[in-house]
Design an enzyme around this catalytic site. Sequence first.
Site, PDB file in Angstrom:
ATOM      1  N   ASP A  67     -52.515 -31.628  62.202  1.00 18.37           N
ATOM      2  CA  ASP A  67     -51.396 -31.262  61.335  1.00 18.37           C
ATOM      3  C   ASP A  67     -50.147 -32.090  61.625  1.00 18.37           C
ATOM      4  O   ASP A  67     -50.077 -32.800  62.621  1.00 18.37           O
ATOM      5  CB  ASP A  67     -51.083 -29.756  61.468  1.00 18.37           C
ATOM      6  CG  ASP A  67     -51.234 -29.244  62.906  1.00 18.37           C
ATOM      7  OD1 ASP A  67     -51.079 -30.050  63.842  1.00 18.37           O
ATOM      8  OD2 ASP A  67     -51.508 -28.045  63.076  1.00 18.37           O
ATOM      9  N   ASN A 136     -50.586 -15.462  65.954  1.00 18.05           N
ATOM     10  CA  ASN A 136     -51.067 -14.696  64.798  1.00 18.05           C
ATOM     11  C   ASN A 136     -52.500 -15.065  64.423  1.00 18.05           C
ATOM     12  O   ASN A 136     -52.989 -14.662  63.367  1.00 18.05           O
ATOM     13  CB  ASN A 136     -50.123 -14.898  63.600  1.00 18.05           C
ATOM     14  CG  ASN A 136     -50.047 -16.366  63.168  1.00 18.05           C
ATOM     15  OD1 ASN A 136     -50.732 -17.221  63.719  1.00 18.05           O
ATOM     16  ND2 ASN A 136     -49.225 -16.636  62.161  1.00 18.05           N
ATOM     17  N   HIS A 138     -53.570 -18.248  63.984  1.00 17.93           N
ATOM     18  CA  HIS A 138     -53.732 -19.496  63.213  1.00 17.93           C
ATOM     19  C   HIS A 138     -54.435 -20.562  64.048  1.00 17.93           C
ATOM     20  O   HIS A 138     -54.333 -20.593  65.272  1.00 17.93           O
ATOM     21  CB  HIS A 138     -52.410 -19.995  62.619  1.00 17.93           C
ATOM     22  CG  HIS A 138     -51.429 -20.595  63.578  1.00 17.93           C
ATOM     23  ND1 HIS A 138     -50.081 -20.343  63.530  1.00 17.93           N
ATOM     24  CD2 HIS A 138     -51.594 -21.461  64.608  1.00 17.93           C
ATOM     25  CE1 HIS A 138     -49.475 -21.028  64.480  1.00 17.93           C
ATOM     26  NE2 HIS A 138     -50.353 -21.706  65.145  1.00 17.93           N
ATOM     27  N   GLU A 143     -52.504 -20.347  58.375  1.00 18.27           N
ATOM     28  CA  GLU A 143     -51.889 -19.066  58.704  1.00 18.27           C
ATOM     29  C   GLU A 143     -52.730 -17.921  58.129  1.00 18.27           C
ATOM     30  O   GLU A 143     -53.462 -18.105  57.148  1.00 18.27           O
ATOM     31  CB  GLU A 143     -50.472 -19.001  58.116  1.00 18.27           C
ATOM     32  CG  GLU A 143     -49.524 -20.117  58.594  1.00 18.27           C
ATOM     33  CD  GLU A 143     -48.996 -19.905  60.020  1.00 18.27           C
ATOM     34  OE1 GLU A 143     -49.613 -19.162  60.804  1.00 18.27           O
ATOM     35  OE2 GLU A 143     -47.958 -20.507  60.344  1.00 18.27           O
TER      36      GLU A 143
HETATM   37  C1  F6R Z   1     -50.981 -27.756  66.784  1.00 14.58           C
HETATM   38  C2  F6R Z   1     -51.605 -26.661  66.047  1.00 14.58           C
HETATM   39  C3  F6R Z   1     -51.294 -25.234  66.322  1.00 14.58           C
HETATM   40  C4  F6R Z   1     -51.117 -24.915  67.803  1.00 14.58           C
HETATM   41  C5  F6R Z   1     -50.775 -23.427  67.990  1.00 14.58           C
HETATM   42  C6  F6R Z   1     -50.528 -23.094  69.440  1.00 14.58           C
HETATM   43  O1  F6R Z   1     -51.466 -28.998  66.332  1.00 14.58           O
HETATM   44  O2  F6R Z   1     -52.361 -26.940  65.174  1.00 14.58           O
HETATM   45  O3  F6R Z   1     -52.332 -24.435  65.808  1.00 14.58           O
HETATM   46  O4  F6R Z   1     -52.299 -25.223  68.492  1.00 14.58           O
HETATM   47  O5  F6R Z   1     -49.630 -23.128  67.253  1.00 14.58           O
HETATM   48  O6  F6R Z   1     -49.371 -23.742  69.872  1.00 14.58           O
HETATM   49  P1  F6R Z   1     -49.004 -23.826  71.413  1.00 14.58           P
HETATM   50  O7  F6R Z   1     -50.046 -24.646  72.066  1.00 14.58           O
HETATM   51  O8  F6R Z   1     -47.655 -24.528  71.444  1.00 14.58           O
HETATM   52  O9  F6R Z   1     -48.942 -22.430  71.920  1.00 14.58           O
END
Ligand code: F6R
Length: 242
Positions: A67, A136, A138, A143
């Site tokens: 992403d 959540n 994701h 989401e």
């Molecule tokens: C990042 C991504 C997100 C993160 C998730 C956890 O490329 O796709 O799904 O993996 O938000 O974020 P952290 O690792 O910062 O807790």
Amino acid sequence: MNILTFDSSEQLNEAGANIISGLVQTNPRAVLGLATGGTPVGIYSHLVGDYRRGLVSFRQVTTFNLDEYVGLPASHPESYSSYMQRHLFGHLDIPADRTYIPDGNAPDLEAECRRYEQLIDTAGQLDLQLLGLGHNGHIGFNEPSHALLRGTHVVTLAEETRKANARFFPTLQDVPQQAITMGVGTILQAKMIVLVVRGADKADIVHRALTGPIATECPASLLQTHPHLVVLLDKAAGSRLA
Ligand code: F6R
């Protein structure tokens, strides 16, 4: 699914890096799906160590990031393009033209999503997709919703996701509202998925994602359907699993 729980963050980082290095050693032309955020930083630093010790070369590897934020200049320190340079690409022998990240500044975002999906298709199946997990549920920036999109698409970030990521920005207002993300269908097509989760604050969502009902309201629960899922947890994140 293979769930591995580690006593220390260092052991987890090493295990994650070993999976990736091992894959690239046996298949130097591997196609890797990569994640950003706090979770993979230690794994990337271990990979850089593997490369510096001459254990692995990334010269023929191709990467696709999950992403990118919409509207953040690529040169912004919190763009995922900058993140990948800082934590990984800038320290490896991987040619820049083999590292793909969606362009969140493309004039036509829908066209950019189609272009990205096409690039993944052309590269062939992802050999491995590395994932973190949102509080959540994701994965990528897919989401929770009553329906999930299969391919790469533009998404409006959930407020809780923006709040979680505000730690990387001066204020919450600075966190972009939208992102481009690979879809769940694209993620699930990877030959192998490595989900990495750290911290007690994610113990509940780990439990729900891995043992709860498979539902689009918890996108990570769809990973239960994947034939080759490896889950790497620190003790805290795994504390609600029996
Ligand atoms: C990042 C991504 C997100 C993160 C998730 C956890 O490329 O796709 O799904 O993996 O938000 O974020 P952290 O690792 O910062 O807790």
